[in-house]
Design a protein around this motif. Structure first.
Motif, mmCIF file in Angstrom:
data_model
loop_
_atom_site.group_PDB
_atom_site.id
_atom_site.type_symbol
_atom_site.label_atom_id
_atom_site.label_comp_id
_atom_site.label_asym_id
_atom_site.label_seq_id
_atom_site.Cartn_x
_atom_site.Cartn_y
_atom_site.Cartn_z
ATOM 1 N N VAL A 22 30.610 -69.768 -32.659
ATOM 2 C CA VAL A 22 29.387 -69.163 -33.155
ATOM 3 C C VAL A 22 29.592 -68.523 -34.538
ATOM 4 O O VAL A 22 28.671 -68.459 -35.351
ATOM 5 C CB VAL A 22 28.843 -68.148 -32.112
ATOM 6 C CG1 VAL A 22 29.722 -66.924 -31.985
ATOM 7 C CG2 VAL A 22 27.406 -67.746 -32.410
ATOM 8 N N HIS A 27 23.753 -69.286 -35.661
ATOM 9 C CA HIS A 27 23.580 -68.200 -34.683
ATOM 10 C C HIS A 27 24.456 -66.991 -35.006
ATOM 11 O O HIS A 27 24.539 -66.054 -34.209
ATOM 12 C CB HIS A 27 23.842 -68.696 -33.253
ATOM 13 C CG HIS A 27 22.619 -69.296 -32.637
ATOM 14 N ND1 HIS A 27 22.655 -70.143 -31.551
ATOM 15 C CD2 HIS A 27 21.300 -69.159 -32.970
ATOM 16 C CE1 HIS A 27 21.414 -70.498 -31.240
ATOM 17 N NE2 HIS A 27 20.582 -69.927 -32.083
ATOM 18 N N CYS A 46 28.431 -60.965 -32.355
ATOM 19 C CA CYS A 46 27.907 -61.055 -30.990
ATOM 20 C C CYS A 46 26.769 -60.065 -30.744
ATOM 21 O O CYS A 46 25.939 -60.271 -29.864
ATOM 22 C CB CYS A 46 29.016 -60.799 -29.973
ATOM 23 S SG CYS A 46 30.572 -61.637 -30.336
ATOM 24 N N CYS A 49 23.102 -60.637 -29.836
ATOM 25 C CA CYS A 49 22.722 -61.137 -28.510
ATOM 26 C C CYS A 49 23.383 -60.381 -27.364
ATOM 27 O O CYS A 49 22.828 -60.332 -26.271
ATOM 28 C CB CYS A 49 23.053 -62.621 -28.392
ATOM 29 S SG CYS A 49 22.045 -63.653 -29.485
ATOM 30 N N HIS A 50 24.583 -59.835 -27.555
ATOM 31 C CA HIS A 50 25.305 -59.200 -26.442
ATOM 32 C C HIS A 50 25.730 -57.773 -26.769
ATOM 33 O O HIS A 50 25.936 -57.424 -27.936
ATOM 34 C CB HIS A 50 26.589 -59.975 -26.127
ATOM 35 C CG HIS A 50 26.384 -61.406 -25.757
ATOM 36 N ND1 HIS A 50 25.834 -61.809 -24.560
ATOM 37 C CD2 HIS A 50 26.689 -62.557 -26.425
ATOM 38 C CE1 HIS A 50 25.798 -63.133 -24.505
ATOM 39 N NE2 HIS A 50 26.307 -63.618 -25.626
ATOM 40 N N SER A 185 19.519 -74.160 -22.252
ATOM 41 C CA SER A 185 20.974 -74.309 -22.355
ATOM 42 C C SER A 185 21.513 -75.530 -21.628
ATOM 43 O O SER A 185 22.714 -75.777 -21.662
ATOM 44 C CB SER A 185 21.669 -73.049 -21.828
ATOM 45 O OG SER A 185 21.382 -71.959 -22.684
ATOM 46 N N HIS A 191 26.514 -71.323 -28.545
ATOM 47 C CA HIS A 191 27.647 -70.815 -29.330
ATOM 48 C C HIS A 191 28.269 -71.859 -30.254
ATOM 49 O O HIS A 191 29.239 -71.563 -30.939
ATOM 50 C CB HIS A 191 28.743 -70.278 -28.395
ATOM 51 C CG HIS A 191 28.271 -69.192 -27.472
ATOM 52 N ND1 HIS A 191 28.302 -69.296 -26.111
ATOM 53 C CD2 HIS A 191 27.742 -67.975 -27.731
ATOM 54 C CE1 HIS A 191 27.828 -68.183 -25.555
ATOM 55 N NE2 HIS A 191 27.474 -67.376 -26.514
HETATM 56 C C1 HEC Z 1 22.209 -66.143 -30.702
HETATM 57 C C2 HEC Z 1 22.571 -65.473 -29.491
HETATM 58 C C3 HEC Z 1 24.015 -65.409 -29.081
HETATM 59 C C4 HEC Z 1 25.097 -65.011 -29.843
HETATM 60 C C5 HEC Z 1 25.130 -64.602 -31.295
HETATM 61 C C6 HEC Z 1 26.228 -65.006 -28.944
HETATM 62 N N1 HEC Z 1 25.840 -65.401 -27.692
HETATM 63 FE FE1 HEC Z 1 26.985 -65.442 -26.015
HETATM 64 N N2 HEC Z 1 25.404 -66.133 -24.910
HETATM 65 C C7 HEC Z 1 24.147 -66.317 -25.397
HETATM 66 C C8 HEC Z 1 23.302 -66.829 -24.324
HETATM 67 C C9 HEC Z 1 21.841 -67.187 -24.437
HETATM 68 C C10 HEC Z 1 24.118 -66.927 -23.188
HETATM 69 C C11 HEC Z 1 23.660 -67.413 -21.814
HETATM 70 C C12 HEC Z 1 24.386 -68.646 -21.343
HETATM 71 C C13 HEC Z 1 24.194 -69.833 -22.210
HETATM 72 O O1 HEC Z 1 23.087 -70.075 -22.672
HETATM 73 O O2 HEC Z 1 25.179 -70.556 -22.437
HETATM 74 C C14 HEC Z 1 25.440 -66.474 -23.580
HETATM 75 C C15 HEC Z 1 26.532 -66.407 -22.744
HETATM 76 C C16 HEC Z 1 27.761 -65.895 -23.078
HETATM 77 C C17 HEC Z 1 28.873 -65.773 -22.191
HETATM 78 C C18 HEC Z 1 28.877 -66.156 -20.725
HETATM 79 C C19 HEC Z 1 28.774 -67.637 -20.498
HETATM 80 C C20 HEC Z 1 29.819 -68.426 -21.233
HETATM 81 O O3 HEC Z 1 29.422 -69.274 -22.045
HETATM 82 O O4 HEC Z 1 31.032 -68.179 -21.070
HETATM 83 C C21 HEC Z 1 29.916 -65.243 -22.903
HETATM 84 C C22 HEC Z 1 31.305 -64.930 -22.395
HETATM 85 C C23 HEC Z 1 29.427 -65.031 -24.259
HETATM 86 N N3 HEC Z 1 28.116 -65.447 -24.335
HETATM 87 C C24 HEC Z 1 30.180 -64.483 -25.276
HETATM 88 C C25 HEC Z 1 29.770 -64.369 -26.599
HETATM 89 C C26 HEC Z 1 30.591 -63.815 -27.668
HETATM 90 C C27 HEC Z 1 32.006 -63.285 -27.492
HETATM 91 C C28 HEC Z 1 29.860 -63.866 -28.816
HETATM 92 C C29 HEC Z 1 30.265 -63.473 -30.221
HETATM 93 C C30 HEC Z 1 31.481 -64.085 -30.732
HETATM 94 C C31 HEC Z 1 28.557 -64.441 -28.443
HETATM 95 N N4 HEC Z 1 28.569 -64.742 -27.112
HETATM 96 C C32 HEC Z 1 27.515 -64.632 -29.322
HETATM 97 C C33 HEC Z 1 23.719 -66.057 -26.672
HETATM 98 C C34 HEC Z 1 24.501 -65.657 -27.724
#
Ligand code: HEC
Ligand code: HEC
Ligand code: HEC
Ligand code: HEC
Length: 219
Positions: A22, A27, A46, A49-50, A185, A191
């Motif tokens: 990502v 994103h 991150c 979103c998180h 998804s 990501h």
């Molecule tokens: C633009 C929005 C967005 C960003 C920015 C983002 N995520 Fe996510 N993430 C999501 C969404 C939506 C999900 C729900 C599951 C899916 O759609 O894959 C998710 C799910 C996850 C999960 C659980 C499922 C998996 O894929 O393992 C993890 C762990 C995770 N994100 C970590 C991160 C981390 C660490 C970062 C930063 C480096 C990050 N994400 C950046 C939107 C985002």
């Protein structure tokens, strides 16, 4: 020996770019991001979103304000599944995407951490909302159906690949308690923008030759 090292280094670079992640993608809305209207003061990727604590919804530790819009489903030509009603709306997982992509909530509207300052005039308007074709709106009647049980659609339909085959022969994921629901998804990997054009934008399977569509549709 030198040549071998160069070849190995090359392979490592290819592997690294194939899983770019990502960071630096569209994103990545932080200062290191790929969009013109990226943040000018938040370098955490991150956080858009998180959040590690006090997330809402709790899963997957969500930090972006959700949309209050009323959505309209795709109703179809000859659907075997019954689309969700506007009163119910799509499942929460797809609503995570729509919290930015329905165009009603600013991309920097966060639950924890002060709302980052964003640019505007390119991907975002002055209030931080998505403009252009990435804004799907809340009327999803002209978008591929989401938020339904694939096995209900597939039951007795010879023109859909059975779910066990889809799962074992592709990178497409299904969600919900039975891992049978189709969501945004299922086709998209939020990501990973995609190292090559056929995997973009954020696709889980190559769209080249309509490979993505043919993973599910027998056509
Ligand atoms: C633009 C929005 C967005 C960003 C920015 C983002 N995520 Fe996510 N993430 C999501 C969404 C939506 C999900 C729900 C599951 C899916 O759609 O894959 C998710 C799910 C996850 C999960 C659980 C499922 C998996 O894929 O393992 C993890 C762990 C995770 N994100 C970590 C991160 C981390 C660490 C970062 C930063 C480096 C990050 N994400 C950046 C939107 C985002
Ligand atoms: C993960 C599996 C999956 C993928 C990938 C997929 N579809 Fe679908 N598609 C479905 C399911 C399931 C339905 C709903 C079928 C039903 O309820 O009868 C559907 C519905 C449709 C419909 C509407 C049918 C109608 O009766 O109105 C069209 C058109 C369609 N898909 C085209 C595509 C195209 C084009 C692609 C590639 C860009 C694609 N699909 C990718 C599973 C998939
Ligand atoms: C925090 C806000 C946010 C969330 C949440 C989010 N996105 Fe995005 N998304 C963006 C921004 C900003 C862009 C870049 C828009 C542009 O280039 O015009 C983007 C771009 C995209 C693109 C590429 C569009 C293009 O024109 O290249 C796709 C596909 C996409 N997102 C899918 C998703 C999916 C699927 C989810 C949920 C799993 C999701 N997004 C969640 C903000 C978000
Ligand atoms: C059946 C597979 C499938 C599903 C389900 C799906 N998408 Fe997509 N999406 C695609 C493909 C394929 C493309 C690229 C289209 C192209 O290149 O012509 C795309 C493109 C996009 C774009 C870029 C549009 C543009 O014109 O710039 C966005 C944003 C996006 N999807 C978001 C979402 C969101 C949000 C959801 C859930 C509400 C979703 N997608 C559900 C397959 C899907």
């Amino acid at each position: 020996m030198k040549r071998l090292i160069i070849v190995l280094l090359g392979l490592i670079l290819i592997a690294a770019s194939a899983n770019a992640g990502v960071v630096g993608s569209k994103h990545d809305l932080s200062t290191s991001g790929a969009i013109a209207d990226k943040s000018t003061d938040q370098d955490r990727v991150c956080v858009f979103c998180h959040t590690p604590h006090n997330a809402n919804p709790a899963v997957p530790l969500w930090n972006h304000e959700m949309s209050g819009a009323t959505f309209t489903p795709y109703t179809g030509l000859d659907l075997d599944h019954t689309p969700w009603t506007s009163a119910a709306g799509p499942n929460e997982l797809s609503k995570l995407c729509l919290s930015c992509h329905d165009g009603t909530v600013a991309v920097n509207s966060l639950i924890n951490n002060a709302n980052p300052t964003m640019g505007s005039g390119n991907e975002l308007d002055a209030s931080g909302k998505l403009v252009s074709s990435a804004n799907l709106g809340s009327d999803l009647s002209n978008d591929h159906p989401i938020s339904f049980d694939y096995t209900v659609a597939d039951a007795g339909d010879v023109e859909l690949v059975d779910i066990a085959t889809v799962k074992s022969s592709s990178n497409l994921h299904f969600y919900g308690s039975g891992e049978t629901d189709m969501e945004c998804s299922t086709c998209h990997d939020v990501h990973e923008f995609g190292a090559t054009a056929d995997m973009q934008p954020f696709l889980s399977e190559s769209k080249s030759g309509s490979n993505l569509c043919l993973k599910c549709h027998v056509k």
